[in-house]
Design a protein around this motif. Sequence first.
Motif, PDB file in Angstrom:
ATOM      1  N   LYS A  82       0.300  -1.460  -0.009  1.00 45.47           N
ATOM      2  CA  LYS A  82       0.121   0.307   0.202  1.00 45.47           C
ATOM      3  C   LYS A  82       0.652   1.090  -0.093  1.00 45.47           C
ATOM      4  N   TYR A  83       1.545   0.788   0.328  1.00 45.03           N
ATOM      5  CA  TYR A  83       2.913   2.594   0.869  1.00 45.03           C
ATOM      6  C   TYR A  83       4.000   2.694   0.208  1.00 45.03           C
ATOM      7  N   GLY A  84       4.182   1.728  -1.320  1.00 43.12           N
ATOM      8  CA  GLY A  84       5.596   1.554  -2.102  1.00 43.12           C
ATOM      9  C   GLY A  84       5.309   3.031  -2.521  1.00 43.12           C
ATOM     10  N   ASP A  85       4.098   3.544  -2.997  1.00 46.33           N
ATOM     11  CA  ASP A  85       4.491   5.281  -3.840  1.00 46.33           C
ATOM     12  C   ASP A  85       5.753   6.322  -2.612  1.00 46.33           C
ATOM     13  N   LYS A  86       5.143   6.215  -0.968  1.00 49.92           N
ATOM     14  CA  LYS A  86       5.757   6.622  -0.479  1.00 49.92           C
ATOM     15  C   LYS A  86       7.991   6.548  -0.822  1.00 49.92           C
ATOM     16  N   VAL A  87       7.565   5.553  -0.301  1.00 46.66           N
ATOM     17  CA  VAL A  87       9.059   4.806   0.043  1.00 46.66           C
ATOM     18  C   VAL A  87      10.180   4.598  -1.248  1.00 46.66           C
ATOM     19  N   ARG A  88      11.066   5.750  -1.132  1.00 47.44           N
ATOM     20  CA  ARG A  88      12.042   6.342  -1.770  1.00 47.44           C
ATOM     21  C   ARG A  88      13.743   6.240  -1.480  1.00 47.44           C
TER      22      ARG A  88
END
Length: 144
Positions: A82-88
């Motif tokens: 669910k949160y992959g787009d927040k992690v960089r």
Amino acid sequence: MNHLIEQAGLQESIVCDSAGTGDYHIGSPPDERMTLAASQRGIILKGKARQFQVPDFEAFDLILAMDRENLRDILFLDATGKYGDKVRLMCDFATRHRIRDVPDPYYGGPEGFNQVIDLLLDACEGLLEYVMKTYSLPAKGKVQ
């Protein structure tokens, strides 16, 4: 990052926290060698080590990993994806350095800590610019 946030006068608008993926060092202050490297650039490091927790996915808009191994560890905690787009990667925001993984300076000499501070300053400057633009935050102070 908090140093740059304060310089820009945005400490009321931006919350920046730090957490490791491992449980070693929990409660410890920043490494003395890193504290020295930062202080030579007018930066005062604050805080104590804590471990990244699943609730951090909800608490923060961006979650930045220092290297690909930590990125994998963080994404592993996101069981649903669910949160992959927040992690960089932190260095995705660097503009002057091409390195994508922040090197671990802990087993080298002072030059390693200086290199990491320079790399992180570059990345944090780019990150602050990104956050200000993305969230339409006007700087109230000096932005470097």
